[in-house]
Design a protein around this motif. Structure first.
Motif, short mmCIF file in Angstrom:
data_model
loop_
_atom_site.label_atom_id
_atom_site.label_comp_id
_atom_site.label_asym_id
_atom_site.label_seq_id
_atom_site.Cartn_x
_atom_site.Cartn_y
_atom_site.Cartn_z
N ASP A 99 0.82 -1.22 0.00
CA ASP A 99 0.00 0.00 0.00
C ASP A 99 0.86 1.27 0.00
O ASP A 99 0.51 2.26 -0.65
N SER A 156 9.48 2.24 5.53
CA SER A 156 9.59 1.02 4.72
C SER A 156 10.79 1.11 3.77
O SER A 156 10.91 2.07 3.00
N VAL A 157 11.63 0.09 3.81
CA VAL A 157 12.81 0.04 2.94
C VAL A 157 12.36 0.03 1.48
O VAL A 157 12.76 0.88 0.67
N GLY A 158 11.49 -0.93 1.15
CA GLY A 158 11.08 -1.09 -0.24
C GLY A 158 10.35 0.14 -0.78
O GLY A 158 10.61 0.58 -1.89
N ASP A 166 16.34 -9.34 9.65
CA ASP A 166 16.92 -10.46 8.89
C ASP A 166 17.98 -11.21 9.70
O ASP A 166 18.43 -12.28 9.28
N ILE A 213 9.29 -6.03 13.29
CA ILE A 213 9.12 -5.59 11.90
C ILE A 213 8.08 -6.42 11.15
O ILE A 213 7.20 -5.89 10.48
N ARG A 263 16.25 -16.30 5.60
CA ARG A 263 17.02 -16.07 6.83
C ARG A 263 16.77 -17.17 7.87
O ARG A 263 17.61 -17.46 8.70
C1 EPZ Z 1 13.27 -5.33 2.89
O1 EPZ Z 1 11.94 -5.78 2.69
C2 EPZ Z 1 14.17 -6.51 2.70
N1 EPZ Z 1 13.98 -7.05 1.36
C3 EPZ Z 1 13.85 -7.58 3.75
O2 EPZ Z 1 14.76 -8.66 3.60
C4 EPZ Z 1 14.00 -6.98 5.14
O3 EPZ Z 1 13.62 -7.93 6.10
C5 EPZ Z 1 13.13 -5.73 5.26
O4 EPZ Z 1 13.45 -4.79 4.20
C6 EPZ Z 1 13.30 -5.01 6.58
O5 EPZ Z 1 14.63 -4.61 6.74
C7 EPZ Z 1 14.56 -6.49 0.32
O6 EPZ Z 1 15.26 -5.49 0.41
C8 EPZ Z 1 14.35 -7.15 -1.00
P1 EPZ Z 1 9.76 -3.00 4.51
P2 EPZ Z 1 10.76 -4.74 2.47
O7 EPZ Z 1 8.96 -2.40 3.42
O8 EPZ Z 1 11.27 -3.57 1.73
C9 EPZ Z 1 5.32 -2.98 6.20
C10 EPZ Z 1 15.41 -10.86 3.00
O9 EPZ Z 1 15.36 -11.97 3.59
N2 EPZ Z 1 4.88 -2.42 4.90
O10 EPZ Z 1 10.81 -2.16 5.16
O11 EPZ Z 1 9.62 -5.49 1.93
C11 EPZ Z 1 5.79 -4.42 6.05
O12 EPZ Z 1 4.74 -5.34 6.00
C12 EPZ Z 1 14.23 -9.91 3.07
O13 EPZ Z 1 16.38 -10.49 2.32
C13 EPZ Z 1 3.57 -2.03 4.75
O14 EPZ Z 1 2.75 -2.13 5.67
O15 EPZ Z 1 10.46 -4.34 3.99
C14 EPZ Z 1 6.70 -4.57 7.25
O16 EPZ Z 1 5.94 -4.89 8.38
C15 EPZ Z 1 13.10 -10.49 3.86
N3 EPZ Z 1 3.17 -1.50 3.54
C16 EPZ Z 1 7.29 -3.16 7.42
O17 EPZ Z 1 6.45 -2.29 6.66
C17 EPZ Z 1 4.04 -1.36 2.50
O18 EPZ Z 1 3.64 -0.89 1.43
C18 EPZ Z 1 8.71 -3.01 6.91
O19 EPZ Z 1 8.82 -3.57 5.60
C19 EPZ Z 1 5.37 -1.75 2.67
C20 EPZ Z 1 5.78 -2.29 3.89
#
Ligand code: EPZ
Length: 430
Positions: free
Chosen positions: A128, A167-169, A310, A332, A376
């Motif tokens: 989202d 959020s990282v992504g 991770d 997280i 992980r």
């Molecule tokens: C990145 O995922 C990493 N993946 C993950 O590593 C890592 O665990 C994570 O960051 C946290 O450091 C990559 O970089 C490819 P987030 P990402 O968006 O970007 C919520 C591995 O094993 N959220 O920071 O998906 C989400 O559900 C992977 O290499 C929303 O609610 O993580 C989570 O609870 C696993 N809405 C929190 O934010 C959104 O639109 C943080 O997620 C996006 C995220």
């Protein structure tokens, strides 16, 4: 399917060269969609995930060439033209980060059709915030039959974006789109992980104007075009942390080189508190343990510079044989304790309640057949196997291959008794 067989008990002594960061490399690869000139990435990890994204990028019109450079593996990505703006379900489903092609496709071609990634074993992981950012940048978003249809025929426009969660992504995705938008974008509550700074440096070397990555406010002044560049991927902090834990678990002395200790300071503090020795070096860190039993310490995962989610599963493996009770809080992801029942098969004593696991250290683990549920989690089982008595077989090694390059070779060179067994058998079937 392959499995990894470990005979526990061997101490680790030697050096492990850390590879380029998977989670940086896959976002940098997506940046190749933003320019018609070649993007050359050095220090590239060769992993299932990078191969996988290469396949998707080829479908979109990117020429992807892997070469062995002077200083290791390189990938050259060249998209003279984007020939398709369609990322199908079968590809996005297998690797969530594929979703991050949406922003670059929108920025370069004004449109994209990208599959929603769906759930994942560690949590719901919605997108989202990604979509909120694209809409803020002026894209029109429709969701139909599992696909995101995004359109910005007159280009993207700079915007002020405040994320409710760092959020990282979503932060990376916004950078990848806003770099070519008209005007200035400000991201508030941006993620601060080192991969963000790596992306900023690469995009700026391509001609972008981005400031503030690594802090919680990132300012992106849009430019009309980007060029190619050569960029070295930063070291993988999660691989570094996992091997640091492996060394502490098995005992001995392991030098982790070609990496940065400051990326995992929060973990190193905990390893030291548990009783292992941590020696910071210019190009990495040495972990030393003389054999005395470690002490239980508590951890809580957090966004950077806190302890990475991770590394939670690897650290839990370390605590299974520590002296006392360790409380491990995951903040997280909502479902990131899938490794607990597998560690229990090796004799670990762990109870989970909500986002908290209590690990009561046992004298020793015993080898068994175990099954990886995510990347992980699978390395945590390898780490536990290094210290378990007898033989541990880790099934579903494809999880491990997504993010750990030549794991058995790297650990084997330090004296671990670890082999990969190919072919049928084991407990791979779902
Ligand atoms: C990145 O995922 C990493 N993946 C993950 O590593 C890592 O665990 C994570 O960051 C946290 O450091 C990559 O970089 C490819 P987030 P990402 O968006 O970007 C919520 C591995 O094993 N959220 O920071 O998906 C989400 O559900 C992977 O290499 C929303 O609610 O993580 C989570 O609870 C696993 N809405 C929190 O934010 C959104 O639109 C943080 O997620 C996006 C995220």
């Amino acid at each position: 399917m392959d499995r990894i067989v470990i005979t526990g008990g061997a101490r680790l002594n030697g050096e492990i060269a850390i590879s380029g960061a998977k989670n940086s490399a896959i976002k940098l690869m997506a940046a190749s969609l933003l320019t018609d000139q070649p993007l050359r990435l050095t220090n590239m990890p060769r992993l299932a995930d990078t191969r996988f994204l290469g396949m998707l990028l080829r479908r979109l019109g990117v020429e992807v060439t892997e070469i062995e450079g002077e200083d290791g593996p390189e990938t050259i990505l060249h998209a003279p033209e984007v020939t398709s703006s369609f990322a199908p379900y079968d590809l996005v489903r297998q690797m969530r980060a594929s979703f991050n092609v949406l922003g670059p496709l929108l920025a370069r071609t004004g449109q994209a059709k990208v599959s929603l990634p769906g759930g994942c074993s560690i949590g719901a992981r919605p997108v989202d915030l990604h979509l909120m950012a694209m809409e803020a940048l002026g894209a029109h978003i429709d969701l139909h039959e599992g696909y995101v249809y995004a359109q910005a025929p007159r280009g993207l426009k700079g915007a002020e974006i405040t994320f409710p969660i760092a959020s990282v992504g979503a932060t990376e995705h916004t950078m990848l789109a806003a770099v070519l938008a008209k005007g200035t974008t400000v991201i508030h509550n941006a993620a601060r992980e080192p991969e963000l700074e790596d992306l900023e440096q690469c995009l700026n070397a391509m001609g972008g104007k981005i400031e503030g990555a690594g802090t919680s406010t990132i300012v992106i002044t849009g430019v009309s075009r980007l060029s190619g560049t050569t960029h070295a991927v930063i070291p993988d902090r999660i691989e570094t942390g996992a091997y640091a834990v492996a060394a502490a678990m098995a005992g001995g002395e392991v030098r982790l080189t070609r990496t940065r200790a400051d990326f995992i300071q929060a973990l190193l503090d905990k390893i030291e508190a548990a009783g292992a020795e941590v020696i910071i070096m210019n190009d990495g860190v040495t972990i030393k343990r003389n054999g005395a039993r470690l002490n239980a310490v508590d951890i809580e995962t957090d966004t950077y510079p806190g302890l990475a989610t991770d590394l939670q599963a690897p650290f839990m493996a370390l605590m299974t044989t520590a002296n006392g009770e360790s409380v491990i809080r995951e903040t997280i992801f909502e479902n990131r304790f899938m490794h607990v029942p597998e560690l229990a098969r090796l004799g670990a004593d762990i109870t989970v309640q909500g986002g908290e696991a209590r690990v009561r250290g046992v004298e020793r683990l015993e080898g068994a057949q175990v099954m990886a549920t995510d990347l992980r989690a699978s390395v945590s089982l390898v780490i536990a196997g290094l210290a378990a008595q007898g033989e541990t077989t880790v099934n579903r090694v494809y999880h491990l291959d997504r993010g750990f390059e030549r794991l058995e070779e790297k650990l084997g060179a330090c004296g671990a008794q670890i082999v990969r067994v190919s072919g049928p058998g084991g407990a791979d079937e779902d």
